[in-house]
Design an enzyme around this catalytic site. Sequence first.
Site, PDB file in Angstrom:
ATOM      1  N   GLY A  47      43.530  54.261  41.198  1.00  0.00           N
ATOM      2  CA  GLY A  47      42.713  53.051  41.323  1.00  0.00           C
ATOM      3  C   GLY A  47      42.174  52.648  39.967  1.00  0.00           C
ATOM      4  O   GLY A  47      42.824  52.855  38.937  1.00  0.00           O
ATOM      5  N   GLU A  48      40.995  52.053  39.957  1.00  0.00           N
ATOM      6  CA  GLU A  48      40.298  51.648  38.729  1.00  0.00           C
ATOM      7  C   GLU A  48      40.958  50.485  37.999  1.00  0.00           C
ATOM      8  O   GLU A  48      40.485  50.080  36.948  1.00  0.00           O
ATOM      9  CB  GLU A  48      40.185  52.818  37.732  1.00  0.00           C
ATOM     10  N   GLY A  49      42.073  49.980  38.500  1.00  0.00           N
ATOM     11  CA  GLY A  49      42.833  48.997  37.731  1.00  0.00           C
ATOM     12  C   GLY A  49      43.748  49.660  36.730  1.00  0.00           C
ATOM     13  O   GLY A  49      44.316  48.992  35.860  1.00  0.00           O
TER      14      GLY A  49
END
Length: 345
Positions: free
Chosen positions: A312-314
């Site tokens: 995740g997190e970009g």
Amino acid sequence: MQTHFLIKPVGHVLTAALQDKIDQKTKPLGSLGQLEALALHVGTIQNTLSPTLTNPAIVIFAGDHGIAANGVSAYPQSVTAQMVANFLAGGAAISVFAKHNGLDLWIVDAGVNAELSPHPKLIDAKIGKGTRNFLDEPAMTESECAQAIQAGADIVQERHHAGCNCIGFGEMGIGNTSSASLLMHCLTSLPLAQCVGRGTGLSDAQLSHKLSILNQALARHSGQRDPLAALSVFGGFEIAMMAGAYLKAAELGMLIVVDGFIAGSALLVAAKCHPEVLDYCVFSHVSDEQGHRALLDHFGAKALLDLELRLGEGSGAALAYPLIVSAVAMLNEMASFAEAGVDAG
């Protein structure tokens, strides 16, 4: 509840000219494969033969989930606030990737269950200290959901005003793969078991428990097929803000870099409201989270990378960005056969 965005389908007036420009580069036809398709896509979105990438940004939306109290994650809810602090301190994976790939990184407090200290890169858009537990009641009221969607749109508007024309979205929120799985099930009609994965690294027993909890929640709130209703019942503040961010970015004609499973679930909500949003999207990667590949198939999308990511997190969006830079550079800077004096045969 309705959304009010005016998203124009991407036009194809320049498609033939763009393809011809790509075909005239000093290379065998199609030899740059997916990079050529990417260059064509970016040029089509920007409606120009010479696209540019200006002030690119990654925006991470962070929020907590009431369902975390039921043990659906391998980590405690407190990790959300701790990771936000790590983002802001520059110590997280996305912090490193964004820094080294020239991406402006912003963190949004969409609904973290903590009081966060002010920071120049932290945007305070907190709707509440986490959503309610959807095992017992809807995660959000319709009003809260609408407020979150609008907040996401406003944040993108501000980035666009600052000159950004390429944007990616990330998320942080313990328990948010549970929300994403339920949204995917409700809005694609795929069996819930195909939509539920290990998230942050659940064991077989923990995964079985997670699926059981989500089935109970689904039985309590059965028949959620309207995208905004499903978002209110099962979503998170960060997912709702991402949905609004996607819609505003498309309305503004920005190039959108889509991250992984949770970011994809927010896009699913947005696309069910306004299918044209998908015209503006580049799909960065296929993650290792069960359900993501099926979600990409639902979009009819082909991801740029397959690195078995599940962070995740970009992070996937940041890693794919250099490929977009390369595609644009190829289109703008690579010589044609005529310019190089090379015989095209």
